[in-house]
Structures are given as structure tokens and as C-alpha cells.
Design an enzyme around this catalytic site. Structure first.
Site, PDB file in Angstrom:
ATOM      1  N   GLU A   1     -10.702  -5.316  10.094  1.00 46.66           N
ATOM      2  CA  GLU A   1     -10.056  -4.169   8.990  1.00 46.66           C
ATOM      3  C   GLU A   1     -10.602  -4.323   7.714  1.00 46.66           C
ATOM      4  O   GLU A   1     -10.780  -5.561   7.456  1.00 46.66           O
ATOM      5  CB  GLU A   1      -8.496  -4.318   9.436  1.00 46.66           C
ATOM      6  CG  GLU A   1      -7.902  -3.425   8.336  1.00 46.66           C
ATOM      7  CD  GLU A   1      -6.220  -3.546   8.418  1.00 46.66           C
ATOM      8  OE1 GLU A   1      -5.674  -2.486   8.428  1.00 46.66           O
ATOM      9  OE2 GLU A   1      -5.761  -4.655   8.697  1.00 46.66           O
TER      10      GLU A   1
ATOM     11  N   PRO B   1       9.928  -6.926  -1.018  1.00 45.75           N
ATOM     12  CA  PRO B   1       8.907  -6.065  -1.156  1.00 45.75           C
ATOM     13  C   PRO B   1       7.621  -6.976  -1.284  1.00 45.75           C
ATOM     14  O   PRO B   1       7.614  -8.047  -1.808  1.00 45.75           O
ATOM     15  CB  PRO B   1       9.221  -5.160  -2.237  1.00 45.75           C
ATOM     16  CG  PRO B   1      10.159  -5.918  -2.858  1.00 45.75           C
ATOM     17  CD  PRO B   1      11.048  -6.888  -1.930  1.00 45.75           C
TER      18      PRO B   1
ATOM     19  N   ASN C   1       0.790  -1.360  -0.116  1.00 45.78           N
ATOM     20  CA  ASN C   1       0.090   0.047   0.110  1.00 45.78           C
ATOM     21  C   ASN C   1       0.972   1.280   0.058  1.00 45.78           C
ATOM     22  O   ASN C   1       0.733   2.116  -0.747  1.00 45.78           O
ATOM     23  CB  ASN C   1      -0.990  -0.177   1.111  1.00 45.78           C
ATOM     24  CG  ASN C   1      -0.314  -0.188   2.304  1.00 45.78           C
ATOM     25  OD1 ASN C   1       0.655  -1.057   2.487  1.00 45.78           O
ATOM     26  ND2 ASN C   1      -0.765   0.405   3.508  1.00 45.78           N
TER      27      ASN C   1
ATOM     28  N   CYS D   1      -3.363   1.056   7.189  1.00 44.51           N
ATOM     29  CA  CYS D   1      -3.405   0.640   8.293  1.00 44.51           C
ATOM     30  C   CYS D   1      -4.261   1.337   9.416  1.00 44.51           C
ATOM     31  O   CYS D   1      -5.262   1.039  10.114  1.00 44.51           O
ATOM     32  CB  CYS D   1      -2.250  -0.030   8.880  1.00 44.51           C
ATOM     33  SG  CYS D   1      -0.928   1.119   9.097  1.00 44.51           S
TER      34      CYS D   1
ATOM     35  N   GLY E   1       2.380  -5.265   8.005  1.00 42.52           N
ATOM     36  CA  GLY E   1       1.233  -6.441   7.210  1.00 42.52           C
ATOM     37  C   GLY E   1       0.161  -6.977   8.262  1.00 42.52           C
ATOM     38  O   GLY E   1      -0.176  -6.039   9.220  1.00 42.52           O
ATOM     39  N   SER E   2      -0.239  -7.974   7.808  1.00 47.74           N
ATOM     40  CA  SER E   2      -1.427  -8.498   8.462  1.00 47.74           C
ATOM     41  C   SER E   2      -1.365  -9.290   9.888  1.00 47.74           C
ATOM     42  O   SER E   2      -0.234  -9.444  10.176  1.00 47.74           O
ATOM     43  CB  SER E   2      -2.022  -9.595   7.691  1.00 47.74           C
ATOM     44  OG  SER E   2      -1.637 -10.900   7.638  1.00 47.74           O
TER      45      SER E   2
ATOM     46  N   GLU F   1       4.253  -3.954  12.549  1.00 50.12           N
ATOM     47  CA  GLU F   1       3.431  -3.006  12.675  1.00 50.12           C
ATOM     48  C   GLU F   1       2.142  -3.528  11.681  1.00 50.12           C
ATOM     49  O   GLU F   1       2.430  -4.032  10.633  1.00 50.12           O
ATOM     50  CB  GLU F   1       3.920  -1.746  11.851  1.00 50.12           C
ATOM     51  CG  GLU F   1       2.877  -0.542  11.863  1.00 50.12           C
ATOM     52  CD  GLU F   1       1.926  -0.370  10.811  1.00 50.12           C
ATOM     53  OE1 GLU F   1       0.544  -0.831  11.225  1.00 50.12           O
ATOM     54  OE2 GLU F   1       2.401   0.160   9.760  1.00 50.12           O
ATOM     55  N   LEU F   2       1.222  -4.135  12.665  1.00 52.49           N
ATOM     56  CA  LEU F   2       0.078  -4.838  12.002  1.00 52.49           C
ATOM     57  C   LEU F   2      -1.255  -4.301  11.630  1.00 52.49           C
ATOM     58  O   LEU F   2      -1.173  -3.098  11.250  1.00 52.49           O
ATOM     59  CB  LEU F   2      -0.158  -6.232  12.809  1.00 52.49           C
ATOM     60  CG  LEU F   2       1.082  -6.876  13.484  1.00 52.49           C
ATOM     61  CD1 LEU F   2       0.909  -8.051  14.159  1.00 52.49           C
ATOM     62  CD2 LEU F   2       1.935  -7.268  12.239  1.00 52.49           C
TER      63      LEU F   2
END
Length: 476
Positions: A376, A169, A145, A276, A220-221, A242-243
Site C-alpha cells: 500500500e 482519533p 485521512n 485505503c 488503520g494499518s 478495516e485495514l
């Protein structure tokens, strides 16, 4: 791929396609790397680490600032590549490159401010020095993103701390990262300091499981982050995760509704909702519920979609999988009695049929059991719910497994501060929403992640404390 200063194919010779989200057509291929490629990149990084950790901080900062300037000078060309692989309008892509360069500069300056310490409580003939060592080779795994920004969160902090990086990536957006690695090498970064390997989930698993790296930085998730944390436990790797986020906005009855609606619309639909810490759900006090909905609907309807080859505010969602999540949440809300205020159906017609275009969607009368208020979305969909008090809004906000960001709108400072302090999230905004500052920590609570990025907090997460006890015979 880009390993040890060279563009190389995968050891297997396999490749994977890169697709233009606006047309659905493949336009390029990149190597489909595997465990052998992961090993080659990590070995290269380890070799470079031995020299880079001894490079004076002033020289690291000089090189990092040179790379930041090179990004600015090439923002248009890198942005054009990013626009092709992500589908976001070009202006937003170019802005991402420039803003990411700013973060590189800030990390370089934070590196120059790092200090060792010498406590005064040592024994006679002894000095204690507390210093910091780089953790070692870092694996950075980034999403599609904001591929350059989220890479710079990790790369800029790691390099200035003395750590080489092997970056993987997203499969959707590898080209801009590869372009950046070549640019940085040409600017003067030593070979092996910033390696890029491209591939699918299997490559990521090989990087995480490798015994040499000492840290994994991932955005990511939540499920992927949990899997990475579990895998890293086997070799005691550090992690920064960082989710996901499911960030709530609270609009009190005394809020400036025009300002609140503009901020929520701008932030909630930016990048087609694909980030996010966007506004995902909004709790509005009943006396102003209808008035707020009217303003939000007007703002959402004013946003335009950019068709393939055309101009507009929002691009398509990056692929069918991401689109399907928004689609399922909209269908779930409809089935449970919600009212679709704007959007809600896929855009079709010339310029839209080949891409996953979804107009900005507002779901009114959303209730807690609806998916839009639980999970989310990662798309341009916002759930809206009336509440009877700020206390009820705070309770509903915190009844979530996520804790990345929160937003409050009220003219009463005491109420605003109480809500900001009460929200269980890593970042909270009062009476406006702007991008997170590069100077302050960014990260989440609960299942939204571990650790912080940006500013000195980001640099410190790539350093280990070392205490040295120095003794000698007293001369006097």
C-alpha cells in the site's frame, strides 16, 4: 478531551501539538492522555450504557437524526477545522461532514428496521424469542485521512444499536472529532455516550487492553490491526478491522479508455491518494497500453496542487512519515527500471516548501517485484503494468495479501462479471468508480480486515443474539 459531557485535560497534564500540513507549523495542542484517562472515559461510558440500552429505538433514532442535522448545519465550521489539521482543500472537508451526516441517518433508519423473531417450532406451553442485545462499551480508533467519515462508520452503528463509544482519533486530526463530540452533546446525546480521548499509541493500547469494553472497531494499518486483534483475544472482545488496501484496476482491450482513465485518475489521486480503497495499481492489456497511458498522463497532469493559503485539487500528504512511503516506492521503481510517466519528485517553491507536496505520479512498466505493485502506498502514486490477457491481470490482482477493493473496465459483460467474481476483494466496481454506498457492506478480505461496516451489516456487528425460552402451564 471530552469525557462524561465535559472538556477535561489529561490526568498527567501533558499535551501534544497539532500541525498544519500545508505549513508544517503547530497551531494547537490537545491533551496527551494515558491509561487513567482511558479508564475514566470507559467508566463513564459503562455508566451510560445501563440507561442507553433501555432507551426505545425510536428515541435513539430521533436523537441520531438530530445529530446528523446538526452536522449539516455546522459543516462549514467543522470542515474548516478539518481542513486546518488535514490539509485537504476545504470543499472536500465540508463534503466529508455532509456525507458523514447521511450515514448517521441511514444507520438510524436501519435501527428502526431491526426485528426480533419467534420461531413457530416451539413445544406446547413454550415460546422461543430470538432477540438482539447491544454488545456493550465500544472503543473506536480512527485514522487521519477521513477522520469524521471513518468515525461515523463506527459511532452511528454503535449508538443506534445501544452501545456507548469511547473514540480515539488520530494524533494528526483530533480537533474535528472533539468538536463533533461537543456538538452531539449539545444536540442532546447523554453525557458519557460519546467520549473522546486524545493521545498516542500508548493510549490506544490502554483502551484495547481495558477489561470493560466488549468491542474494538479500528481503521488503520495491517500491523496495528493485527496487534489489536491479538490483544482483544485476551478478553474475547469483538473486533471490526478495516485495514490496508492495495487495490488493482484491470483495463481490458475493449474498454472505454476515456471513461476508464477518468475514473482511475479521479479515484486514485483523491485526497492525495490517502485512503485505503483507492486504485494503487493498474493492469492494462497490451493492445491499449500506450493509449491508456496517454490518457492517464493527461488526467494526472491536469490536477493541481493547493499551496499553503491557495486553491487547488490536491493538498499535501499529512506528514513526513506518510510522504516517505511514496518517496521510497518511487525510488525503488526507478532503481528497478520503471519509467516515471508523471510527477515523481516533491513539489517545491513558495507555498510548497513547508509541506509534503507530491504531484500525481504514474509509474509505467511496473513489474511485480517493485514495491509499488506489492505494498500500500497511501499517497498519489499509481503503478501501471501491461498484461497479455484478462486472466493474467486477474492472477496478478489476486497475488496480494490485500483484498479490499477491485476495479474492472470492459465492454464485454460476461468478461466483466467473470473478473468481478474472480477478484478476491470485499468490493468490486465494473466500468466506473464511485464512493462506496452507505447502504451496503464495506470491508476487506485476507489481510485487509475482518467484519463489515455500513448499512444494516454495520449495525448488526454491534449486536449479540439472545435466545429466550418462555414456558408456562397450558391454560386450555
Amino acid at each position: 478531551m471530552f469525557i462524561d459531557g465535559l472538556s477535561v485535560p489529561a490526568r498527567s497534564g501533558r499535551r501534544m501539538t497539532v500541525t498544519d500540513p500545508t505549513t508544517g507549523q503547530a497551531f494547537e495542542t490537545v491533551p496527551l492522555g494515558g491509561s487513567e484517562d482511558a479508564d475514566a472515559a470507559i467508566v463513564s461510558a459503562m455508566r451510560t450504557f445501563e440507561g442507553w440500552k433501555r432507551v426505545p429505538m425510536t428515541e435513539r433514532a430521533r436523537l441520531q437524526k438530530a445529530c446528523a442535522q446538526a452536522m449539516r448545519e455546522n459543516a462549514e465550521s467543522i470542515g474548516a477545522v478539518l481542513q486546518r489539521e488535514l490539509g485537504r482543500p476545504l470543499a472536500g472537508c465540508v463534503s466529508e461532514i455532509a456525507r458523514s451526516a447521511d450515514l448517521l441517518d441511514i444507520y438510524a433508519e436501519e435501527g428502526l428496521r431491526l426485528r426480533a423473531a419467534m420461531p413457530l417450532g416451539s413445544a406446547p406451553g413454550e415460546r422461543i424469542v430470538i432477540t438482539r442485545d447491544p454488545v456493550g462499551v465500544v472503543v473506536a480508533i480512527t485514522p487521519f485521512n477521513y477522520p469524521i467519515t471513518l468515525l461515523m462508520f463506527k459511532l452511528g452503528a454503535a449508538l443506534i444499536a445501544g452501545c456507548p463509544v469511547v473514540a480515539k482519533p488520530s494524533e494528526e486530526t483530533p480537533l474535528s472529532t472533539l468538536m463533533l463530540a461537543r456538538l452531539f452533546h449539545d444536540t442532546g446525546l447523554p453525557a458519557g455516550l460519546f467520549n473522546v480521548v486524545t493521545g498516542d499509541r500508548a493510549l490506544g493500547e490502554a483502551l484495547v487492553a481495558h477489561p470493560v469494553p466488549r468491542k474494538v472497531a479500528f481503521t488503520g494499518s495491517v500491523p496495528a490491526g493485527k496487534a489489536i486483534a491479538a490483544a482483544c483475544a485476551g478478553t474475547m472482545k469483538r473486533v471490526t478491522l478495516e485495514l490496508g488496501g492495495h487495490s488493482a484496476a484491470i483495463v481490458c482491450a475493449d474498454a472505454d479508455l476515456d471513461r476508464a482513465a477518468a475514473a482511475i485518475t479521479r479515484h486514485g489521486f483523491a485526497n492525495s491518494g490517502q485512503f485505503c480503497y483507492r486504485v494503487n495499481r493498474v493492469y492494462i492489456e497490451r493492445p491499449v497500453y500506450d493509449a491508456m497511458l496517454e490518457r492517464l498522463a493527461a488526467g494526472a497532469k491536469a490536477l493541481t496542487l493547493a499551496p499553503a493559503g491557495g486553491q487547488g485539487d490536491l493538498g499535501p500528504l499529512v506528514n513526513d512519515r506518510i510522504f516517505a512511503n511514496s518517496e521510497s516506492q518511487i525510488a525503488d521503481a526507478r532503481a528497478k527500471g520503471a519509467r516515471i510517466l508523471t510527477g515523481g519528485t516533491r513539489a517545491t517553491g513558495p507555498g510548497y516548501d513547508a509541506g509534503c507536496y507530491l504531484p500525481p505520479t504514474l509509474i509505467a512498466e511496473a513489474t511485480p517485484e517493485m514495491l509499488i505493485m506489492q505494498d500500500e502506498t497511501f499517497g498519489p502514486v499509481i503503478g501501471l503494468a501491461p498484461v497479455d490477457s484478462p486472466a493474467e491481470a486477474l492472477r496478478l490482482t489476486n497475488e496480494s495479501r490485500f483484498g479490499l477493493a477491485g476495479f474492472v473496465f470492459t465492454r464485454d459483460l460476461a468478461t466483466g462479471l467473470a473478473l468481478c467474481e474472480g477478484i478476491e476483494a470485499g468490493s468490486v466496481w465494473l466500468n466506473d468508480i464511485r464512493r462506496s454506498s452507505h447502504h451496503v457492506p464495506f470491508g476487506g478480505m485476507k489481510e485487509s480486515g475482518l467484519g463489515r461496516e455500513k448499512g444494516r451489516y454495520g449495525v448488526e456487528s454491534y449486536l449479540e443474539y439472545k435466545t429466550m425460552y418462555l414456558s408456562w402451564e397450558e391454560a386450555l
